[in-house]
Design an enzyme around this catalytic site. Structure first.
Site, PDB file in Angstrom:
ATOM      1  N   ASN A 156     -97.542   9.370  38.334  1.00 31.95           N
ATOM      2  CA  ASN A 156     -98.678  10.293  38.217  1.00 31.95           C
ATOM      3  C   ASN A 156     -99.365  10.115  36.872  1.00 31.95           C
ATOM      4  OD1 ASN A 156     -98.723  12.925  36.392  1.00 31.95           O
ATOM      5  ND2 ASN A 156     -96.559  12.448  36.819  1.00 31.95           N
ATOM      6  N   PHE A 178    -102.374  17.072  32.775  1.00 33.39           N
ATOM      7  CA  PHE A 178    -102.360  18.517  32.508  1.00 33.39           C
ATOM      8  C   PHE A 178    -103.491  19.253  33.229  1.00 33.39           C
ATOM      9  CE2 PHE A 178    -100.072  18.206  28.102  1.00 33.39           C
ATOM     10  CZ  PHE A 178     -98.868  18.014  28.751  1.00 33.39           C
ATOM     11  N   SER A 196     -95.600  13.971  27.591  1.00 35.54           N
ATOM     12  CA  SER A 196     -96.330  13.460  28.745  1.00 35.54           C
ATOM     13  C   SER A 196     -97.079  12.195  28.344  1.00 35.54           C
ATOM     14  CB  SER A 196     -97.329  14.497  29.260  1.00 35.54           C
ATOM     15  OG  SER A 196     -98.187  13.924  30.241  1.00 35.54           O
ATOM     16  N   ASN A 234     -99.637  11.083  29.830  1.00 36.57           N
ATOM     17  CA  ASN A 234    -100.955  11.123  30.470  1.00 36.57           C
ATOM     18  C   ASN A 234    -102.032  11.843  29.665  1.00 36.57           C
ATOM     19  OD1 ASN A 234     -99.913   9.780  32.792  1.00 36.57           O
ATOM     20  ND2 ASN A 234     -98.966  11.721  33.395  1.00 36.57           N
ATOM     21  N   THR A 235    -101.704  12.279  28.455  1.00 36.56           N
ATOM     22  CA  THR A 235    -102.683  12.842  27.525  1.00 36.56           C
ATOM     23  C   THR A 235    -102.653  11.993  26.265  1.00 36.56           C
ATOM     24  OG1 THR A 235    -102.452  15.096  28.381  1.00 36.56           O
ATOM     25  CG2 THR A 235    -103.343  14.849  26.159  1.00 36.56           C
ATOM     26  N   LYS A 248     -89.381  19.175  25.109  1.00 31.67           N
ATOM     27  CA  LYS A 248     -89.225  18.116  26.110  1.00 31.67           C
ATOM     28  C   LYS A 248     -89.646  16.785  25.523  1.00 31.67           C
ATOM     29  CE  LYS A 248     -89.950  17.231  31.026  1.00 31.67           C
ATOM     30  NZ  LYS A 248     -90.462  17.810  32.297  1.00 31.67           N
ATOM     31  N   ASN A 250     -88.797  13.472  29.995  1.00 29.85           N
ATOM     32  CA  ASN A 250     -90.028  13.434  30.762  1.00 29.85           C
ATOM     33  C   ASN A 250     -90.077  12.120  31.555  1.00 29.85           C
ATOM     34  OD1 ASN A 250     -92.742  14.041  31.587  1.00 29.85           O
ATOM     35  ND2 ASN A 250     -93.071  15.098  29.648  1.00 29.85           N
TER      36      ASN A 250
END
Length: 380
Positions: free
Chosen positions: A139, A143, A201, A203-204, A239, A268
């Site tokens: 994915n 967020f 994460s 993805n940011t 995390k 994560n």
């Protein structure tokens, strides 16, 4: 202890995990219907299946019973008492929409979010990919959520007695990420048992830089000070990513040892594609599911030698044996999410009762007795 017959429903997610549980029946019939529901949901793109599953859970909000528990499964972590050590990881209920059903499902605790100060739509679609051959998901959601104010209103109405945590992050274009964490904490913190600072994460852009020494120290110092000002301060978890070097892991734990962080969540999703066979492996984003199990468990064991802070094990858990392995490697509790996409909600029931049997087999009277007893096997 033999696992009892149960009439709790199964379900599916990732979409796919939960909505198949609208079909009820005796355990054998229920499992057949759950598998059929999973096959149906997998005909839809992942995010559509996810939306359908949330609708299914809303319909079932009063149909669940309560979390599975036994004296052996009762788990204590950061001053909280969980009925069992199996939790729902963040990412499924991003906006705290189905707290009623989730709080009465088999999970011992649940984590919602991630929440950011301002609502954001996330990255462009398509951004979620099922890797069926690998029992994995990639994915790059970024967020996507309704923002802290909308989420806070729902958290205020959460079922009494439930154990709920909130994963929090920074907005994509934030100039001051640390301030974002504090804002979400101040808005939502008093309505949850714990908050998880998501600095991992993939993805940011730039988010993982917050795991480095000075930025992490500044973040923890600021967030923990803000937490103390709340009327009901939540526990604070951190995390981390599985992709750090040994030196970086040591740096993280050294910083954590200087602050009263209540737990480290390891780990994560990963940017690595080791062990992945699907053609979708070329997609950009975080990988979760079975290929992450070995990597995340080795990280967990390594961390348990570096810090006395309690650990929550996440990554690739899809069976009682894998949950047990996380505990033996050093986890005081375990979370899962991706396994629900492929196995449905009934997997939580199976893991809980399977874990009960494994603990009994090995002579442990509690989860706590087993924590870290075989970590050396993962350090070789």
């Amino acid at each position: 202890m033999k696992r009892p017959a149960t009439d709790l429903s199964g379900a599916s997610c990732d979409g796919s995990a939960f909505s198949s549980s609208i079909l009820w029946g005796k355990p054998v019939v229920k499992d057949i219907l759950e598998r059929a529901g999973l096959r149906l949901l997998h005909q839809f793109p992942p995010e559509i299946a996810h939306s359908l599953s949330l609708r299914g859970l809303r319909l079932l909000s009063r149909s669940f019973s309560e979390p599975i528990t036994t004296p052996r499964l009762v788990t204590h972590l950061a001053g909280m008492r969980f009925p069992n050590p199996i939790g729902l990881a963040a990412g499924y209920d991003k906006n705290a929409e189905v707290l009623g059903a989730l709080s009465r499902s088999d999970f011992g605790f649940i984590e919602v979010g991630a929440a950011t100060p301002i609502a954001q739509s996330g990255n462009p679609r398509p951004r979620v990919f099922r890797l069926n051959e690998d029992q994995a998901i990639i994915n790059r959601l970024g967020f996507n959520n309704d923002g802290m104010d909308a989420i806070a209103k729902k958290l205020q109405m959460r079922p009494k007695g439930s154990i709920v945590g909130l994963n929090i992050g920074a907005n994509k274009n934030s100039k001051y990420p640390t301030d974002d964490y504090v804002r979400v904490l101040e808005s939502c913190g008093q309505w949850v048992n714990f908050v998880t600072l998501n600095v991992s994460s993939p993805n940011t852009e730039g988010l993982r830089e917050l795991q480095r020494g000075a930025p992490l120290r500044a973040l923890l110092s600021t967030v923990l000070a803000a937490s103390k000002r709340l009327p009901q301060p939540p526990r604070v978890f951190l995390k981390i990513a599985p992709d750090l070097t040994d030196e970086q892991f040591e740096c993280v734990t050294q910083v954590v040892e200087d602050f009263p962080v209540d737990a480290i969540v390891a780990t994560n999703s990963t940017v690595s594609r080791a062990g992945v066979s699907s053609t979708a492996q070329a997609e950009i984003g975080g990988l979760s599911g079975q290929p992450l199990f070995m990597r995340s468990t080795k990280v967990l064991a390594r961390l348990s030698t570096l810090t006395s802070t309690p650990l929550v094990g996440v990554g690739g858990v899809a069976s009682a044996e894998q949950a047990y392995a996380k505990i033996l490697a050093g986890a005081s509790a375990v979370q899962l999410y991706t396994a629900l996409v492929f196995r449905g909600l009934s997997i939580v029931r199976d893991i809980c009762w399977g874990l009960e049997e494994l603990l009994e087999r090995d002579g442990y009277s509690s989860v706590a007795e087993a924590v870290g007893t075989r970590r050396d096997e993962w350090l070789q």
